[in-house]
Design a protein around this motif. Structure first.
Motif, PDB file in Angstrom:
ATOM      1  N   LYS A 180      20.405 -83.098  59.965  1.00 43.78           N
ATOM      2  CA  LYS A 180      20.610 -82.512  58.639  1.00 43.78           C
ATOM      3  C   LYS A 180      19.347 -82.630  57.795  1.00 43.78           C
ATOM      4  N   GLU A 181      18.743 -83.817  57.799  1.00 43.54           N
ATOM      5  CA  GLU A 181      17.509 -84.022  57.025  1.00 43.54           C
ATOM      6  C   GLU A 181      16.370 -83.184  57.599  1.00 43.54           C
ATOM      7  N   ALA A 182      16.310 -83.104  58.930  1.00 47.02           N
ATOM      8  CA  ALA A 182      15.267 -82.302  59.577  1.00 47.02           C
ATOM      9  C   ALA A 182      15.384 -80.840  59.175  1.00 47.02           C
ATOM     10  N   TYR A 183      16.601 -80.328  59.230  1.00 47.82           N
ATOM     11  CA  TYR A 183      16.816 -78.924  58.878  1.00 47.82           C
ATOM     12  C   TYR A 183      16.444 -78.656  57.421  1.00 47.82           C
ATOM     13  N   GLY A 184      16.752 -79.608  56.544  1.00 48.99           N
ATOM     14  CA  GLY A 184      16.400 -79.440  55.131  1.00 48.99           C
ATOM     15  C   GLY A 184      14.915 -79.249  54.923  1.00 48.99           C
ATOM     16  N   TRP A 185      14.095 -80.099  55.567  1.00 46.08           N
ATOM     17  CA  TRP A 185      12.643 -79.995  55.400  1.00 46.08           C
ATOM     18  C   TRP A 185      12.086 -78.741  56.078  1.00 46.08           C
ATOM     19  N   LEU A 186      12.517 -78.480  57.304  1.00 47.16           N
ATOM     20  CA  LEU A 186      11.965 -77.341  58.038  1.00 47.16           C
ATOM     21  C   LEU A 186      12.390 -76.019  57.403  1.00 47.16           C
ATOM     22  N   ARG A 187      13.605 -75.965  56.894  1.00 45.69           N
ATOM     23  CA  ARG A 187      14.055 -74.752  56.215  1.00 45.69           C
ATOM     24  C   ARG A 187      13.283 -74.544  54.911  1.00 45.69           C
TER      25      ARG A 187
ATOM     26  N   PRO B  94       7.141 -84.989  50.128  1.00 44.66           N
ATOM     27  CA  PRO B  94       5.777 -84.440  50.167  1.00 44.66           C
ATOM     28  C   PRO B  94       5.715 -82.996  49.673  1.00 44.66           C
ATOM     29  N   TYR B  95       4.557 -82.615  49.200  1.00 43.15           N
ATOM     30  CA  TYR B  95       4.350 -81.252  48.716  1.00 43.15           C
ATOM     31  C   TYR B  95       3.714 -80.375  49.788  1.00 43.15           C
ATOM     32  N   GLN B  96       2.762 -80.953  50.533  1.00 40.78           N
ATOM     33  CA  GLN B  96       1.995 -80.143  51.478  1.00 40.78           C
ATOM     34  C   GLN B  96       2.843 -79.729  52.676  1.00 40.78           C
ATOM     35  N   PHE B  97       2.585 -78.509  53.157  1.00 40.91           N
ATOM     36  CA  PHE B  97       3.333 -77.954  54.282  1.00 40.91           C
ATOM     37  C   PHE B  97       3.262 -78.849  55.511  1.00 40.91           C
TER      38      PHE B  97
ATOM     39  N   LEU C 127      10.237 -75.091  54.360  1.00 39.19           N
ATOM     40  CA  LEU C 127       8.969 -74.444  54.697  1.00 39.19           C
ATOM     41  C   LEU C 127       9.157 -72.946  54.871  1.00 39.19           C
ATOM     42  N   LYS C 128      10.214 -72.565  55.577  1.00 38.96           N
ATOM     43  CA  LYS C 128      10.491 -71.156  55.821  1.00 38.96           C
ATOM     44  C   LYS C 128      10.722 -70.413  54.509  1.00 38.96           C
ATOM     45  N   LYS C 129      11.429 -71.063  53.591  1.00 35.52           N
ATOM     46  CA  LYS C 129      11.710 -70.437  52.301  1.00 35.52           C
ATOM     47  C   LYS C 129      10.436 -70.174  51.512  1.00 35.52           C
ATOM     48  N   LYS C 130       9.427 -71.018  51.721  1.00 32.09           N
ATOM     49  CA  LYS C 130       8.169 -70.880  50.997  1.00 32.09           C
ATOM     50  C   LYS C 130       7.172 -69.997  51.735  1.00 32.09           C
ATOM     51  N   GLY C 131       7.633 -69.303  52.785  1.00 31.02           N
ATOM     52  CA  GLY C 131       6.773 -68.356  53.482  1.00 31.02           C
ATOM     53  C   GLY C 131       5.882 -68.961  54.537  1.00 31.02           C
ATOM     54  N   PHE C 132       6.192 -70.182  54.972  1.00 33.39           N
ATOM     55  CA  PHE C 132       5.382 -70.840  55.996  1.00 33.39           C
ATOM     56  C   PHE C 132       5.480 -70.091  57.321  1.00 33.39           C
TER      57      PHE C 132
END
Length: 504
Positions: free
Chosen positions: A266-273, A246-249, A275-280
């Motif tokens: 591992k998959e959870a951390y990938g997605w949640l991280r 998905p694209y949306q936050f 978001l953080k990288k994109k300034g969420f």
């Protein structure tokens, strides 16, 4: 004389207008804490005065409490629908909440009523902003204000455990807004929490039939399968979710939290991280799952950074880090850190098994997650002994008033002595503790005093090992626990009295 004094006292009893004026003066002097106190009191005394309600709504909107401000301003508008200033501030509060369609409607209404009014320019700014932004959102992301607040009210009720009240609201929402899928998803969650599991799943199937690929519905369904231990359906659905990009936050957040909950760290951390990288800028829940998934995927530094942010947002979470209760010698793969094992004990039909679960909960990185779940632990249904072991795991300080209180603390010390010898728990260790809590439950129910914790720990260990392995000697066990062989023998006989008695 007495009558005149009474009249003077009555004439000086403060009313809503009195506190309203004090509130306005406090705001002018920038004493906002005082202003809040005075205006809140003014509203209590004059709940039907639209201008007092409006002023209080403005104040708490400036404090960032937009949902509360909306409710107050909406009440003021209901009392006086033509008051121009109330209409403008309704436009502003909707804009703050991201409900731009409604913000624009109220701003246009203000312009129609007061084209040269003092807030006309501000109203035009709201209209311009809404027109620029509204093309970027679809209808589901921009619900009408009424349905948004109904859903938010239902969400708050669910967070407070009031699921039946939330269900009533959400059922009415989906009747009036048959394509507002967010309400369906929340209603499915509410059904699930009250045990209406088939209804919950049917509702999600309906969403997926009418709104194919709805990520929230897919994630909620995965959570349901996970809780029901339907491994085949869960694995099939996770295979699909792992392919979604998905694209949306909001969708990335939902995927990440879902993967974290079902153990795909591992998959959870990938997605949640990502978001953080994109300034969420997430909420407390986001940082909880980020810390959780980071820790269990081996990223301890990132986990600690995320938890620091969580504590900034919610200071009550200080000291409840997922790793806080993990002993230095406990590995992530030990039974203390096996969430499925813990839940199987905590929700077991046998009390001695639940006692083991409640005790190990205090040693587990899953503690905060498990105690936060609304359905895992119902404290009111627990026995006194269960409540005490749970309280110990939650780091409660005990006040020792009765003989039973002292007996419990010695029973707890006995348990801790054995745990120190067996941590981290392997399969053998869990069997020892299952036996111990069977004995402990019976002993506490018979008011046994647990006078010698070291000897009792040694006796329980000897009873366990000698029944399973050859060559186990009392001398070796006694030496391990620092007691004499005669003392060990004495307490073995004592504990034998607490073995469950089975009829022929």
């Amino acid at each position: 004389m007495h009558r005149n004094i009474d009249k003077k006292i009555i004439s000086f009893i403060p009313d809503g207008e009195f506190y309203y004026q004090k509130g306005i003066k406090a705001m002018q002097r920038e004493r906002y804490d005082d202003a809040h106190k005075y205006l809140q009191r003014a509203v209590e005394l004059s709940p039907n005065d639209p201008l007092i309600l409006m002023q209080y709504g403005i104040l708490i909107m400036e404090e960032g409490m937009f949902e509360e401000a909306y409710e107050i301003l909406a009440a003021a508008h209901g009392i006086d629908p033509q008051e121009e200033d109330i209409i403008f501030y309704l436009a502003e509060v909707h804009a703050h909440l991201g409900l731009l369609r409604d913000a624009k409607i109220y701003a246009e209404k203000y312009i129609a009523l007061a084209p040269d009014g003092p807030l006309a320019d501000d109203s035009m700014e709201i209209i311009d902003f809404a027109e620029q932004e509204e093309d970027l959102f679809d209808d589901e992301e921009m619900p009408d204000g009424e349905v948004y607040f109904l859903q938010e009210k239902a969400r708050r009720l669910m967070e407070g455990g009031l699921f039946d009240e939330a269900i009533e609201i959400l059922e009415s929402v989906i009747v009036d807004y048959p394509e507002f899928w967010a309400a369906y998803n929340n209603l499915a969650l509410a059904y699930f929490y009250v045990g209406k599991i088939d209804q919950a799943k049917e509702l999600l199937y309906e969403v997926l039939e009418k709104n194919k690929g709805n990520i929230h519905a897919l994630c909620n369904l995965a959570v349901f399968y996970y809780y029901q231990k339907d491994k085949e359906e869960l694995d099939s659905l996770l295979e699909l979710l792992l392919k979604i990009k998905p694209y949306q936050f909001i969708h990335r957040y939902k995927l990440g939290a879902t993967f974290a909950l079902v153990g795909k760290h591992k998959e959870a951390y990938g997605w949640l991280r990502s978001l953080k990288k994109k300034g969420f800028e997430g909420d407390a829940g986001y940082y909880f799952w980020l810390a959780h998934s980071a820790y269990f995927s081996g990223n301890e530094t990132a986990a600690k950074e995320a938890y620091e942010k969580l504590v900034e947002l919610d200071p009550s979470k200080a000291g409840l880090e997922p790793w806080k209760s993990v002993q230095e010698t406990s590995g992530v793969d030990s039974f203390e850190q096996d969430r499925e094992f813990l839940l199987s004990k905590i929700m077991n039909k046998y009390r001695s098994e639940r006692l083991l679960g409640f005790y190990l909960l205090g040693k587990s990185a899953h503690k905060q997650e498990i105690i936060s779940h609304p359905k895992y632990i119902d404290v009111e249904k627990l026995s006194v002994i269960e409540q005490l072991f749970l309280a110990n795991s939650l780091d409660y300080e005990f006040t020792l008033e009765t003989e039973f209180d002292h007996s419990f603390m010695r029973a707890l010390k006995t348990t801790n002595i054995m745990y120190d010898n067996y941590k981290p728990l392997d399969k053998q260790g869990t069997h020892l503790f299952q036996m111990w809590f069977t004995l402990c439950e019976v002993a506490l129910s018979r008011s046994y005093d647990f006078r010698n914790p070291d000897a009792l720990a040694a006796a329980a260990d000897y009873m366990f090992q000698s029944s399973r392995y050859k060559g186990v000697t009392k001398t070796a066990i006694a030496r391990t626990y620092g007691i004499s062989v005669p003392t060990l023998t004495k307490y073995v006989h004592t504990l034998m009295e607490f073995l469950p008695q089975f009829s022929e």
